[in-house]
Design a protein around this motif. Structure first.
Motif, PDB file in Angstrom:
ATOM      1  N   TYR A 110       0.699  -1.293  -0.159  1.00 19.59           N
ATOM      2  CA  TYR A 110      -0.057  -0.005  -0.017  1.00 19.59           C
ATOM      3  C   TYR A 110       0.830   1.142   0.111  1.00 19.59           C
ATOM      4  CZ  TYR A 110      -3.489  -3.330   1.354  1.00 19.59           C
ATOM      5  OH  TYR A 110      -4.460  -4.455   1.506  1.00 19.59           O
ATOM      6  N   GLY A 111       2.077   1.328   0.856  1.00 19.13           N
ATOM      7  CA  GLY A 111       2.742   2.358   0.929  1.00 19.13           C
ATOM      8  C   GLY A 111       3.423   2.552  -0.379  1.00 19.13           C
ATOM      9  N   ALA A 112       3.923   1.566  -1.109  1.00 20.08           N
ATOM     10  CA  ALA A 112       4.883   1.702  -2.300  1.00 20.08           C
ATOM     11  C   ALA A 112       3.847   2.185  -3.471  1.00 20.08           C
ATOM     12  CB  ALA A 112       5.334   0.640  -3.026  1.00 20.08           C
ATOM     13  N   GLY A 113       2.490   1.576  -3.204  1.00 16.80           N
ATOM     14  CA  GLY A 113       1.582   1.857  -4.184  1.00 16.80           C
ATOM     15  C   GLY A 113       0.993   3.288  -4.521  1.00 16.80           C
ATOM     16  N   LEU A 114       1.343   4.213  -3.404  1.00 17.27           N
ATOM     17  CA  LEU A 114       0.954   5.594  -3.586  1.00 17.27           C
ATOM     18  C   LEU A 114       2.128   6.428  -3.958  1.00 17.27           C
ATOM     19  CD1 LEU A 114      -1.209   5.692   0.035  1.00 17.27           C
ATOM     20  CD2 LEU A 114      -1.897   5.847  -2.274  1.00 17.27           C
ATOM     21  N   LEU A 115       3.227   5.842  -4.151  1.00 16.61           N
ATOM     22  CA  LEU A 115       4.534   6.606  -4.262  1.00 16.61           C
ATOM     23  C   LEU A 115       4.331   7.453  -5.702  1.00 16.61           C
ATOM     24  CD1 LEU A 115       7.591   4.464  -2.986  1.00 16.61           C
ATOM     25  CD2 LEU A 115       6.595   6.756  -1.970  1.00 16.61           C
ATOM     26  N   PRO A 116       3.959   6.972  -6.653  1.00 21.42           N
ATOM     27  CA  PRO A 116       3.600   7.837  -8.017  1.00 21.42           C
ATOM     28  C   PRO A 116       2.855   8.845  -7.671  1.00 21.42           C
ATOM     29  CG  PRO A 116       3.735   5.403  -8.507  1.00 21.42           C
ATOM     30  CD  PRO A 116       3.641   5.413  -6.949  1.00 21.42           C
ATOM     31  N   ALA A 117       1.691   8.694  -7.099  1.00 20.83           N
ATOM     32  CA  ALA A 117       0.746   9.866  -6.799  1.00 20.83           C
ATOM     33  C   ALA A 117       1.474  11.032  -5.765  1.00 20.83           C
ATOM     34  CB  ALA A 117      -0.515   9.131  -5.938  1.00 20.83           C
ATOM     35  N   LEU A 118       1.972  10.347  -4.599  1.00 23.50           N
ATOM     36  CA  LEU A 118       2.734  11.136  -3.731  1.00 23.50           C
ATOM     37  C   LEU A 118       3.527  12.153  -4.205  1.00 23.50           C
ATOM     38  CD1 LEU A 118       2.739  11.853  -0.619  1.00 23.50           C
ATOM     39  CD2 LEU A 118       4.459  10.343  -0.463  1.00 23.50           C
ATOM     40  N   MET A 119       4.676  11.561  -4.956  1.00 25.89           N
ATOM     41  CA  MET A 119       5.645  12.208  -5.603  1.00 25.89           C
ATOM     42  C   MET A 119       5.091  13.347  -6.633  1.00 25.89           C
ATOM     43  SD  MET A 119       8.110  11.416  -3.349  1.00 25.89           S
ATOM     44  CE  MET A 119       9.315  12.261  -4.246  1.00 25.89           C
ATOM     45  N   SER A 120       4.365  12.871  -7.446  1.00 25.63           N
ATOM     46  CA  SER A 120       3.661  13.771  -8.516  1.00 25.63           C
ATOM     47  C   SER A 120       2.907  15.152  -7.859  1.00 25.63           C
ATOM     48  CB  SER A 120       2.578  12.986  -9.258  1.00 25.63           C
ATOM     49  OG  SER A 120       3.244  11.986  -9.913  1.00 25.63           O
ATOM     50  N   ALA A 121       2.160  14.763  -6.539  1.00 26.72           N
ATOM     51  CA  ALA A 121       1.601  15.933  -6.127  1.00 26.72           C
ATOM     52  C   ALA A 121       2.455  16.796  -5.194  1.00 26.72           C
ATOM     53  CB  ALA A 121       0.611  15.009  -4.982  1.00 26.72           C
ATOM     54  N   MET A 122       3.657  16.037  -4.575  1.00 31.28           N
ATOM     55  CA  MET A 122       4.636  16.889  -3.968  1.00 31.28           C
ATOM     56  C   MET A 122       5.341  17.612  -4.970  1.00 31.28           C
ATOM     57  SD  MET A 122       5.810  14.150  -0.918  1.00 31.28           S
ATOM     58  CE  MET A 122       7.391  15.408  -0.181  1.00 31.28           C
ATOM     59  N   PHE A 123       5.733  17.294  -6.127  1.00 30.75           N
ATOM     60  CA  PHE A 123       6.281  18.183  -7.235  1.00 30.75           C
ATOM     61  C   PHE A 123       5.540  19.054  -7.785  1.00 30.75           C
ATOM     62  CE2 PHE A 123       9.931  15.269  -6.179  1.00 30.75           C
ATOM     63  CZ  PHE A 123      10.865  15.744  -6.703  1.00 30.75           C
ATOM     64  N   LEU A 131      -2.106  10.651 -14.131  1.00 30.88           N
ATOM     65  CA  LEU A 131      -1.576   9.361 -14.293  1.00 30.88           C
ATOM     66  C   LEU A 131      -1.545   8.385 -13.326  1.00 30.88           C
ATOM     67  CD1 LEU A 131       1.413  10.341 -16.792  1.00 30.88           C
ATOM     68  CD2 LEU A 131      -0.914   9.684 -17.615  1.00 30.88           C
ATOM     69  N   ALA A 132      -1.611   8.863 -12.220  1.00 26.84           N
ATOM     70  CA  ALA A 132      -1.385   8.151 -11.059  1.00 26.84           C
ATOM     71  C   ALA A 132      -2.631   8.422  -9.809  1.00 26.84           C
ATOM     72  CB  ALA A 132      -0.150   8.251 -10.087  1.00 26.84           C
ATOM     73  N   PRO A 133      -3.947   8.224 -10.185  1.00 26.41           N
ATOM     74  CA  PRO A 133      -4.912   8.412  -9.118  1.00 26.41           C
ATOM     75  C   PRO A 133      -4.839   7.332  -7.955  1.00 26.41           C
ATOM     76  CG  PRO A 133      -5.856   7.360 -11.065  1.00 26.41           C
ATOM     77  CD  PRO A 133      -4.580   7.475 -11.446  1.00 26.41           C
ATOM     78  N   ASP A 134      -5.384   7.828  -6.777  1.00 19.47           N
ATOM     79  CA  ASP A 134      -5.226   6.915  -5.609  1.00 19.47           C
ATOM     80  C   ASP A 134      -5.462   5.484  -5.777  1.00 19.47           C
ATOM     81  OD1 ASP A 134      -4.135   9.103  -4.472  1.00 19.47           O
ATOM     82  OD2 ASP A 134      -5.843   9.510  -3.393  1.00 19.47           O
ATOM     83  N   GLU A 135      -6.479   5.202  -6.421  1.00 23.52           N
ATOM     84  CA  GLU A 135      -7.103   3.862  -6.751  1.00 23.52           C
ATOM     85  C   GLU A 135      -6.024   3.264  -7.857  1.00 23.52           C
ATOM     86  OE1 GLU A 135      -9.267   6.395  -9.526  1.00 23.52           O
ATOM     87  OE2 GLU A 135      -8.495   6.739  -7.510  1.00 23.52           O
ATOM     88  N   LYS A 136      -5.289   3.665  -8.296  1.00 25.98           N
ATOM     89  CA  LYS A 136      -4.338   2.637  -9.403  1.00 25.98           C
ATOM     90  C   LYS A 136      -3.130   2.461  -8.527  1.00 25.98           C
ATOM     91  CE  LYS A 136      -4.664   4.084 -13.676  1.00 25.98           C
ATOM     92  NZ  LYS A 136      -4.371   4.723 -14.920  1.00 25.98           N
ATOM     93  N   LEU A 137      -2.789   0.945  -8.529  1.00 32.68           N
ATOM     94  CA  LEU A 137      -1.803   0.498  -7.767  1.00 32.68           C
ATOM     95  C   LEU A 137      -0.582   1.145  -8.497  1.00 32.68           C
ATOM     96  CD1 LEU A 137      -0.751  -1.303  -5.580  1.00 32.68           C
ATOM     97  CD2 LEU A 137      -0.582  -3.052  -7.119  1.00 32.68           C
ATOM     98  N   GLY A 138       0.507   1.756  -7.868  1.00 34.95           N
ATOM     99  CA  GLY A 138       1.578   2.040  -8.277  1.00 34.95           C
ATOM    100  C   GLY A 138       2.821   1.260  -7.699  1.00 34.95           C
TER     101      GLY A 138
END
Length: 418
Positions: A110-123, A131-138
């Motif tokens: 679950y933690g790794a799955g949110l990393l594309p979304a988290l880093m995109s939001a932080m940047f 491209l990385a909504p929360d429900e899409k496993l990253g």
């Protein structure tokens, strides 16, 4: 009557140990996620542990139902980032400790799955975030077959002066309005076989040759033409966490997919590594707590010599030191997360202390717990052998503890004192 009986029971602490009274929000988070961890993660984790890696991620696997239920809890990236920094730190610490208490492998997925979304939001990149909504496993792809922990040492801080990095296994060629990706990432990409979107860290060639210190961070939809995957790893522990290779063959994307270019690459490695190490600290505090709680309960139930084994001094002493270590890991991990969310610049070497302390604690406490269960602890009838295996993997993932300690030690160098 023994002294322990004369003095009565100790003051009973809360669900998170010697923790001051939680705010209403924090209490809601703790209770909600603990219930999910107990009712969903633990039983599903045990099922997945006994399945083949292919079965774990197959359609219809309980893995996917559990993932959907986690998403349904509502702890999305945007909501977390909207919180005031101190409250965000507390919320995320509680969230991931409870997930680690439930099942370490699922917590990391679950933690790794949110990393594309988290880093995109932080940047602040809206296109990459889309491209990385929360429900899409990253997934997060950084290490390579020939480049493990040195991928996390992108600035070459601890690189041996006689060493050579050698040829990168994965390179992004930046040309005009396009990025072309070729190569592979190692079999240790968390969620790599099941993810829908990847945050890829790799070397870059922007026209003057390949540079590993001026790489690129790219959000890659894993249904893009030219992307393929290897087989999921068959591992000793964290079997609920699928891991495997990613291959890129002339994968062509627009430059909009670049989250961080060569000039921002070192900062981007620092940022994600800092977050990931702190996250590991909270997750494996939870894993350590799970092992301690199971051993404590068993020590009250199991009798030898006509007494519950907790009445034997060696068992009581062992349990106390397990409790002490869990409390210390929680205090450090929460402090580091708070510091990194509230300071002008996050501290990677502080995050490393949390990761190393909590993972070492998880393995030591799980090992002691298994000893208290004794022969029963070696059997699948009891949950402690699985926790022991899950904890052992944590000493290696997100940078093996030995390399992190060397890098962390180098961060302590003060040039003014040399």
């Amino acid at each position: 009557m023994s002294n322990a009986q004369n003095h009565g029971a100790a003051h009973k602490l809360g669900p998170l140990g010697a923790e001051p009274e939680l705010s209403g929000t924090s209490q809601m988070v703790q209770e909600t996620v603990h219930r999910f961890a107990q009712e969903v993660m633990r039983p599903v984790g045990i099922k997945l542990d006994r399945m083949t890696p292919e079965e774990v991620i197959a359609p219809g696997s309980p893995y996917w139902e559990a993932h959907d239920k986690f998403t349904g809890l509502g702890f999305g990236v945007d909501g977390l980032l909207e919180l005031e920094p101190a409250e965000r730190a507390k919320t995320m610490s509680i969230l991931f400790e409870e997930l680690g208490w439930g099942d370490a492998g699922l917590a990391i997925t679950y933690g790794a799955g949110l990393l594309p979304a988290l880093m995109s939001a932080m940047f602040g990149n809206a296109f990459c975030r889309s491209l990385a909504p929360d429900e899409k496993l990253g997934c997060w792809a950084i290490t390579e077959p020939d480049h493990g922990s040195d991928s996390l040492d992108a600035n070459g801080m601890i690189f041996h002066p006689q060493g050579t990095y050698g040829r990168p296994n994965c390179v992004a060629t930046l040309r005009g309005d396009e990025v072309i990706i070729n190569g592979q990432k190692s079999a240790w990409v968390s969620n790599g076989i099941a993810a829908k979107v990847c945050i890829l860290y790799c070397a870059a060639d922007s026209g003057s040759g390949v540079d590993t210190k001026r790489g690129a961070v790219i959000i890659v939809p894993l249904d893009a033409e030219g992307v393929s995957r290897g087989k999921p790893l068959d591992k000793i522990g964290q079997r609920a966490l699928n891991q495997g290779e990613l291959f890129f063959e002339n994968v062509r994307l627009s430059k909009d997919h670049i989250l961080a270019g060569p000039d921002q690459y070192l900062d981007a490695v620092y940022a994600i590594h800092t977050f990931a190490n702190a996250l590991m600290g909270t997750v494996f505090t939870g894993t350590a707590r799970a092992a301690f709680e199971l051993a404590l309960a068993y020590a009250h139930e199991r009798k030898q010599g006509g007494l519950p084994i907790i009445r034997h001094q060696s068992v009581a002493s062992r349990l106390f030191h397990m409790f002490r270590k869990v409390e210390a890991a929680r205090a450090l991990s929460q402090r580091v997360v708070l510091y990194n969310f509230t300071s002008p610049k996050a501290s990677l070497h502080a995050a490393m202390t949390a990761k190393i302390t909590a993972t070492q604690t998880a393995f030591e406490v799980a090992n002691d717990a298994l000893q208290i269960f004794c022969g029963n602890g070696l059997t699948r009838e009891y949950p402690i052998e699985k926790i022991w295996r899950d904890a052992r993997a944590s000493l290696i993932e997100d940078g093996c503890n030995e390399v992190l300690a060397i890098k962390g030690g180098y961060y302590l160098i003060d040039p003014e004192l040399l």
